[in-house]
Design a protein around this motif. Structure first.
Motif, PDB file in Angstrom:
ATOM      1  N   TRP A   1      -2.392 -11.436  -7.484  1.00 47.84           N
ATOM      2  CA  TRP A   1      -2.727 -10.018  -7.487  1.00 47.84           C
ATOM      3  C   TRP A   1      -3.176  -9.558  -8.872  1.00 47.84           C
ATOM      4  N   ARG A   2      -4.347  -8.973  -8.932  1.00 50.41           N
ATOM      5  CA  ARG A   2      -4.725  -8.187 -10.100  1.00 50.41           C
ATOM      6  C   ARG A   2      -4.180  -6.775  -9.936  1.00 50.41           C
ATOM      7  N   GLN A   3      -4.471  -6.195  -8.790  1.00 48.20           N
ATOM      8  CA  GLN A   3      -3.977  -4.863  -8.445  1.00 48.20           C
ATOM      9  C   GLN A   3      -3.299  -4.931  -7.088  1.00 48.20           C
ATOM     10  N   VAL A   4      -2.194  -4.225  -6.952  1.00 48.29           N
ATOM     11  CA  VAL A   4      -1.484  -4.179  -5.683  1.00 48.29           C
ATOM     12  C   VAL A   4      -2.064  -3.058  -4.835  1.00 48.29           C
ATOM     13  N   PHE A   5      -2.618  -3.426  -3.675  1.00 47.91           N
ATOM     14  CA  PHE A   5      -3.121  -2.449  -2.719  1.00 47.91           C
ATOM     15  C   PHE A   5      -2.153  -2.373  -1.541  1.00 47.91           C
ATOM     16  N   TYR A   6      -2.005  -1.156  -1.000  1.00 48.43           N
ATOM     17  CA  TYR A   6      -1.114  -0.925   0.135  1.00 48.43           C
ATOM     18  C   TYR A   6      -1.932  -0.520   1.354  1.00 48.43           C
ATOM     19  N   ASP A   7      -1.501  -0.991   2.512  1.00 44.86           N
ATOM     20  CA  ASP A   7      -2.151  -0.614   3.766  1.00 44.86           C
ATOM     21  C   ASP A   7      -1.595   0.714   4.277  1.00 44.86           C
ATOM     22  N   ASN A   8      -2.496   1.576   4.722  1.00 41.65           N
ATOM     23  CA  ASN A   8      -2.124   2.802   5.447  1.00 41.65           C
ATOM     24  C   ASN A   8      -1.116   3.662   4.694  1.00 41.65           C
ATOM     25  N   LEU A   9      -1.393   3.926   3.426  1.00 37.88           N
ATOM     26  CA  LEU A   9      -0.526   4.842   2.680  1.00 37.88           C
ATOM     27  C   LEU A   9      -0.509   6.207   3.367  1.00 37.88           C
ATOM     28  N   PRO A  10       0.664   6.817   3.486  1.00 41.38           N
ATOM     29  CA  PRO A  10       0.744   8.097   4.192  1.00 41.38           C
ATOM     30  C   PRO A  10       0.151   9.263   3.411  1.00 41.38           C
ATOM     31  N   PHE A  11      -0.065   9.086   2.098  1.00 48.61           N
ATOM     32  CA  PHE A  11      -0.601  10.169   1.265  1.00 48.61           C
ATOM     33  C   PHE A  11      -1.681   9.628   0.357  1.00 48.61           C
ATOM     34  N   ASP A  12      -2.563  10.487  -0.037  1.00 43.38           N
ATOM     35  CA  ASP A  12      -3.600  10.120  -0.977  1.00 43.38           C
ATOM     36  C   ASP A  12      -2.953   9.707  -2.296  1.00 43.38           C
ATOM     37  N   GLY A  13      -3.417   8.595  -2.854  1.00 46.04           N
ATOM     38  CA  GLY A  13      -2.815   8.088  -4.078  1.00 46.04           C
ATOM     39  C   GLY A  13      -2.906   9.029  -5.251  1.00 46.04           C
ATOM     40  N   SER A  14      -3.879   9.937  -5.231  1.00 50.28           N
ATOM     41  CA  SER A  14      -4.061  10.851  -6.352  1.00 50.28           C
ATOM     42  C   SER A  14      -3.193  12.098  -6.248  1.00 50.28           C
ATOM     43  N   VAL A  15      -2.507  12.263  -5.118  1.00 52.06           N
ATOM     44  CA  VAL A  15      -1.634  13.431  -4.943  1.00 52.06           C
ATOM     45  C   VAL A  15      -0.440  13.320  -5.887  1.00 52.06           C
ATOM     46  N   ASN A  16      -0.094  14.422  -6.522  1.00 52.98           N
ATOM     47  CA  ASN A  16       1.062  14.425  -7.402  1.00 52.98           C
ATOM     48  C   ASN A  16       2.342  14.573  -6.602  1.00 52.98           C
ATOM     49  N   ILE A  17       3.318  13.737  -6.915  1.00 53.50           N
ATOM     50  CA  ILE A  17       4.656  13.837  -6.354  1.00 53.50           C
ATOM     51  C   ILE A  17       5.561  14.202  -7.530  1.00 53.50           C
ATOM     52  N   ALA A  18       6.077  15.429  -7.516  1.00 46.46           N
ATOM     53  CA  ALA A  18       6.745  15.965  -8.691  1.00 46.46           C
ATOM     54  C   ALA A  18       5.742  15.899  -9.850  1.00 46.46           C
TER      55      ALA A  18
END
Length: 476
Positions: free
Chosen positions: A30-47
């Motif tokens: 792995w260079r970068q870890v990709f996830y399948d079917n993330l429930p939220f946009d990766g750019s969304v801020n969590i806290a």
């Protein structure tokens, strides 16, 4: 004399560097870890952090369930921006040399940090009306009729099971139970975003999942049990990294679970049938401070005094007791103790003596090991070394010294061996990652280079042409 010995060791390591075993296969990277079917946009801020920060995600450990073809992969929450800590993929979907996409095991909901991210936008998506600390204790009711563990073909019988509403905060390594087709996950319950930003979300816990044969098709993995480790048995839950399963009989419930705490320098035992916990401590579990400084990638030095980590359980004797081999991470020594001593330690009246924990020998310079695993077929222990770029072996029929420790694989590709295991098909799996950088710095990963790799080799092939194969007697 010590300076001369150290110089010789460094020269030998330099001469041996880059010798690779052609039998070892690099399976994934792995260079970068990709996830399948993330429930939220990766750019969304969590806290105050992004939900997904690619430069903070690195696969650190793995487990292979040969019967179903499921591969477990963990991304400990040592940094913010990690969507899921316990993950999986199916081996049949990814040929050798590829970079599998991960999906949350058993799902993203259980890997969400609901207790930490109070008031975040995705609460409604999980139908969360109340955010609460998940250490209320009701998860421990696995003996009550309403909360009994369910299997994949059982119904709830009209009862709501809190086992289906658990949270998994941060897992270092998955432990596949090939004997009973289960997964044991050791959740520290802690978010460690840096040395100055640590959040105790919930108590450390053992979480057990069913691994059905058709898991890759159904992706349904019932939670069989979740039990919290009592507060009085630990000081620093971040140290819970190692786990070994010691079956007493053929029953899947007749089991003692040994859990290592590398920061508390202790072992905690858990009687799976009776729900009883106790702790074992001995000076042998403490680090050797002079061996606590290690080098990563040839230039980056870090110093963390780390105690006992992995246990390797040997053959049972006539009474069913085994020799438990163990070592502190910050040490080149190897120790052993009978599991009878560890089981007897549950009785408050029993006092074990220091002589029952014995020094087996020394593995040699730069041989600090993150974990070790015992192969029942050959009687050989395999070591995942933290800084040497090597996977090593020792035949337990031999005395232990640098001359009896063999090299299974040595390469620049092994930057820090962070995981090692043997599956039910007799394959040795080992994994290398950026763990020292991830844990001790805030430096983002370079996504243009390979950050983690997984390898495998048959145990019998791994020891060919090494000292570990001499006088080999195969187990039953």
């Amino acid at each position: 004399m010590k300076l001369i010995s150290l110089g010789v060791c460094l020269v030998l390591v330099g001469l041996c560097a880059g010798l690779e075993n052609f039998r070892v296969q690099e399976v994934y990277n792995w260079r970068q870890v990709f996830y399948d079917n993330l429930p939220f946009d990766g750019s969304v801020n969590i806290a105050k952090y992004q939900y997904y920060i690619p430069e903070n995600n690195d696969v650190v450990a793995f487990g292979h369930h040969a019967k179903s073809g499921l591969v477990l992969a963990t991304v400990p929450r040592f940094r913010p921006g990690i969507p899921s800590t316990l993950n999986a993929f199916c081996a049949k979907d990814y040929p050798a040399g590829t970079s599998p996409r991960l999906w949350a095991f058993p799902d993203y909901k259980k890997n969400a940090i609901k207790a930490f991210y109070y008031g975040i936008p995705h609460d409604d998506a999980y139908n969360q009306t109340t955010i609460k600390r998940y250490s209320s204790g009701y998860f421990n009711n696995f003996f009550g009729s309403q909360y009994n563990a369910i299997s994949s073909n059982q119904q709830y019988n009209g009862y709501y099971s809190p086992l289906e509403d658990i949270n998994i905060v941060s897992v270092y390594a998955p432990f596949v139970d090939n004997h009973c087709n289960r997964l044991f996950a050791l959740d520290t319950g802690v978010l460690r975003y840096s040395s100055n930003e640590v959040y105790d979300i919930q108590r450390p816990a053992i979480v057990v999942f069913d691994l059905p044969d058709n898991g890759c098709e159904t992706r349904k993995f019932p939670v069989l049990r979740r039990v919290e480790i009592p507060d009085h048995l630990w000081t620093n839950p971040l140290g819970f990294v190692g786990l070994a399963l010691d079956y007493q009989q053929k029953s899947c419930d007749d089991l003692i679970v040994y859990i290592s705490n590398t920061f508390d320098y202790s072992l905690t035992a858990y009687d799976y049938r009776n729900g009883q916990f106790w702790t074992i401590k001995d000076p042998a579990m403490k680090p050797t401070y002079a061996e606590s400084t290690m080098t990563f990638k040839g230039s980056y030095q870090y110093n963390i005094p780390l105690g006992v980590s992995g246990l390797a359980l040997g053959y049972p004797d006539e009474s069913g007791n085994k020799i438990a081999f163990f070592a502190p991470i910050s040490s080149t020594s190897q120790f052993a103790v009978s599991t009878k001593v560890m089981k007897d330690a549950r009785h408050y009246s029993y006092k074990y003596t220091p002589g029952q924990f014995t020094l087996v020998g020394y593995r040699g310079c730069n041989s600090q090991s993150i974990n070790q695993v015992y192969d029942e077929t050959t009687g050989v222990i395999f070591f995942a070394e933290a800084q040497s770029g090597r996977i090593r072996c020792w035949n337990t029929q031999h005395p232990l010294n640098p001359d009896t420790v063999g090299t299974v694989y040595e390469s620049y590709k092994i930057q820090s061996a962070s995981s090692i295991d043997i599956d039910s098909d007799g394959y040795l799996w080992f994994h290398t990652s950026q763990l020292p950088i991830m844990y001790t710095t805030s430096t983002p990963l370079n996504l243009f280079e390979i950050n983690s790799r997984t390898f495998k080799v048959k145990t019998t092939e791994a020891i060919k042409d090494t000292v570990c194969a001499l006088n080999l007697v195969y187990g039953e």
